[in-house]
Design an enzyme around this catalytic site. Structure first.
Site, PDB file in Angstrom:
ATOM      1  CG  HIS A 105      -2.017  -1.051   1.127  1.00 29.89           C
ATOM      2  ND1 HIS A 105      -2.723  -1.468   2.230  1.00 29.89           N
ATOM      3  CD2 HIS A 105      -2.497  -1.776   0.091  1.00 29.89           C
ATOM      4  CE1 HIS A 105      -3.597  -2.405   1.869  1.00 29.89           C
ATOM      5  NE2 HIS A 105      -3.475  -2.611   0.587  1.00 29.89           N
ATOM      6  CB  CYS A 131       5.643   9.195 -11.712  1.00 31.52           C
ATOM      7  SG  CYS A 131       4.850   9.642 -13.273  1.00 31.52           S
ATOM      8  N   GLY A 167      -0.894  -9.551  12.285  1.00 33.92           N
ATOM      9  CA  GLY A 167      -1.516  -8.265  12.579  1.00 33.92           C
ATOM     10  C   GLY A 167      -2.357  -7.664  11.491  1.00 33.92           C
TER      11      GLY A 167
END
Ligand code: APR
Ligand code: ZN
Length: 276
Positions: A130, A138, A198
């Site tokens: 992410h 870009c 997690g």
């Protein structure tokens, strides 16, 4: 109970040929960065913030100048939140995964976290699925830059190819950068052990990776020419709560508890196994 599972996980890791870790926001709560969907999660406590997060990519597409004004703090709190993240320090959980890599046991970390804490802890092979608060990307040629390399005199800043730049963080509805996506799928199809740490495993396409590892499509393996694939994979979750991967039997077992406590104990057991 946890003791037995910790020993089991250490044994599985020590035997593995190509183990990888998949991580989420639960890795960083012990570094004082809140998660999203846990009891004290950002979205759990602030539904409005979650709704706003779904609009952020549209803002970038429709009005990149306004988007960048938020980033540089001329508007809203987005910039400040990322500033807080940059201040954070890795915890014992991050250091444990870095140590597993240094022992030659862990080959790669694929993280949903934008905080850069795995790299700060010393992990070398990290795929930031992410994106990261520490980079600018870009959207056209895919080049990435450190913030220091980008002039913010004029907003929106532009790439050397002329296209508009965007902070590297990937928003809801935004496509995952193809380079990271492909490398992550290769790792998921090529691993024989996946340690999932997690994450609530409800956000896609990241949540597909464990499923791909479990349901490896022969055809995909042939197409991607993954070296030395194996039909067996062990999937281990370490999380405070069960997830859909637990409920659907995608994972083999879940070790419930705090990552900052469990991962270092797994490393100690792995070291005993490696000594043999
Ligand atoms: N130890 C173990 N588990 C923990 C800890 C901890 N110290 N702290 C939190 N957890 C668990 C929570 O119980 C929860 O199940 O980690 C999980 C975190 O899940 P989410 O908050 O949903 O975070 P994540 O899965 O990473 O979210 C995925 O959603 O909001 C988007 O882009 C954002 O990357 C993020 C994505
Ligand atoms: Zn470019």
């Amino acid at each position: 109970m946890a003791d037995d599972l910790i020993k089991r996980a250490a044994g599985d890791l020590a035997e593995s040929r190509h183990a990888i870790a998949l991580t989420g926001a639960g890795m960083s709560t012990e570094s004082n960065i809140p998660d999203f969907r846990g009891p004290k999660g950002i979205w759990t406590l602030n539904k409005e913030a979650e709704a706003k997060a779904y609009e952020r990519y549209d803002l970038f597409l429709n009005d990149p100048r306004a988007y960048w004004e938020e980033i540089v703090g001329l508007r809203g709190t987005y910039g400040a939140f990322h500033g807080q993240i940059r201040e954070a320090e890795p915890n014992a959980g991050h250091h444990a995964l870095a140590e597993l890599e240094a022992l030659g046991v862990l080959k790669c970390v694929i993280t949903q976290n934008i905080d850069g804490l795995h790299k700060k802890a010393g992990s070398k092979k990290v795929l930031e699925y992410h994106g990261s608060v520490n980079a600018v990307r870009c959207v056209s040629c895919g080049s990435r830059f450190a913030w220091e390399e980008v002039s913010l005199d004029e907003l929106p800043p532009r790439c050397k190819c002329g296209a508009v730049l965007k902070d590297d963080v990937v928003h809801f509805k935004e496509p995952i950068p193809s380079d990271v996506m492909e490398k992550s799928e290769r790792e998921a199809l090529g691993c024989d052990l996946m340690l999932i740490c997690g994450t609530s495993a409800v956000v896609y396409p990241f949540a597909n990776l464990p499923r791909m590892a479990r349901h490896r499509a022969r055809s995909l393996i042939a197409e991607l020419d993954v070296v030395g694939h194996t039909s067996k994979v062990k999937i281990i979750e370490v999380n405070a709560d069960p997830t859909p991967l637990t409920e659907e039997g995608i994972s083999d077992y879940l070790i419930r508890g705090k990552l900052g406590e469990i991962l270092p104990r797994i490393v100690e057991e792995v070291k005993k196994n490696l000594k043999g």
